[in-house]
Design an enzyme around this catalytic site. Structure first.
Site: not given
Ligand code: GGG
Length: 357
Positions: A188, A221
């Site tokens: 991330k 994600d």
């Protein structure tokens, strides 16, 4: 010399599923007398905690060091907070034995049913490598101003060391090269502007040393979405401790459920024993009813056999699982009516048919 295997059944359904994993190892030994095991069951877990105040005795890791491998069932019990049970047993073993590779196959077995429409076994077949000793599960942090309703706060320190990131990424590339598979990093690096940026940089550096291994990076994600939408794009996946924990439950979901999620906690240098376990927890709601699915625990001993240098037997155990499932030997979580014990016995019987002694 027999392999010395420590068996920690642990809590909830742990004892029921580990009994079946041990049964299958005994069957391997019966079919191949050159391959023998000596099991020692260690009664560690929540009952130990309630009696002695610790999940495992003092000196437990020193004791475990003498074994060739460890089979763990599950930890967790509603009578004790989950952070106490997890940090009292499983996580100290992973860290203390430097089991920095958590290998979790996400694979749709023959005979298993994915909830994703029209997916076949060849569409879902990846190896997720979760960094297993630091990251978000470093165990470092603090409670500040406890009880002060204005000021109180919790700090959870995420630790990404150069050594820690580099060695898991390198392991992924070595595996990718060995298997002829691509490597995907999941991180991330946009929101996590220190740890994520660092992970991505180390990944790029190591990737440049393996020009023959195709590689790419995803934000976690996006990776979660593609696990569902297009799982075939993942072959070897390398990610951090927390992301790996979450993504492999998602992986279990698309591969038929947690009953099919096995895990190896590896110390690749073999300075310490490695630990094998089903990914699932203790499932206290069904404990003691002989209905828990033992497949993940049995698959975990297939991973153990591979680690101990018996890839042929490892593959046969997996094949026996597939034949048993196809034959309808399924516990209630898979829509069947077989007991834990019956499924374990069925896998052992199929193994004997595949490779008579
Ligand atoms: N099979 C061992 C077990 O009970 N796992 C449950 C769990 O919460 N594991 C946390 C982790 O894998 O990090």
């Amino acid at each position: 010399m027999p392999y010395r295997i420590a068996v920690i059944p642990g809590d909830g359904i742990g004892p029921e599923v580990t009994a079946q994993a041990v049964r299958v190892l005994r069957q391997v030994s019966a079919l191949d007398p050159g391959l023998t095991f000596e099991f020692e069951e260690l009664p560690w877990g929540t009952e130990h905690y309630l009696t002695h105040g610790t999940m495992m005795p003092r000196g437990a890791l020193d004791y475990l060091k003498a074994f060739d491998a460890i089979e763990l069932g599950a930890v967790g019990d509603p009578r004790v907070p989950d952070d106490v049970t997890l940090w009292g047993l499983l996580l100290p073993i992973r860290q203390g034995f430097d089991q920095y590779v958590n290998l979790r196959p996400v694979r749709l077995l023959q005979g298993a049913q994915s909830p994703l429409k029209d997916r076949r076994p060849e569409d879902i077949d990846m190896l997720v490598l979760r960094e297993n000793t630091e990251g978000e599960y470093s165990g470092k942090g603090d409670f500040l101003y406890p009880g002060d309703r204005q000021m109180e706060m919790a700090l959870q320190t995420t630790v990404f060391s150069r050594r820690g990131v580099e060695r898991i990424v390198r392991y992924a590339f070595e595996l990718g090269r060995h298997l002829g598979r691509s490597v995907t990093s999941v991180s991330k690096g946009n929101a996590m502007n220190f740890s994520g940026v660092f992970w991505d940089r180390v990944f790029r550096e190591v990737a440049s040393e393996y020009p023959d291994v195709p590689s790419r990076s995803y934000l976690v994600d996006a990776a979660a979405m593609f696990f569902v939408q297009d799982p075939g794009r993942f072959e070897v996946v390398v990610t951090s401790n927390l992301f790996g924990d979450i993504l492999t439950d998602l992986g279990a979901g698309i591969a038929g459920g947690l009953g099919f999620a096995a895990s190896a906690n590896l110390n690749p240098e073999r300075r310490f024993p490695s630990l094998f376990e089903p990914v699932h927890g203790s499932a206290p709601d069904i404990a003691g009813r002989n209905i828990a699915n033992p497949i993940a625990a049995i698959w975990s001993v297939a991973l153990m056999l591979e680690h101990l240098g018996h890839p042929g037997w490892s593959a046969l155990v997996l094949q026996a699982i597939e034949v048993a499932i196809r034959d309808g030997e399924r516990t209630p979580d898979l829509g069947g009516s077989r007991t834990t014990d019956e499924v374990g016995r069925a896998v052992a019987q199929r193994l004997a048919k595949l490779r008579p002694g």
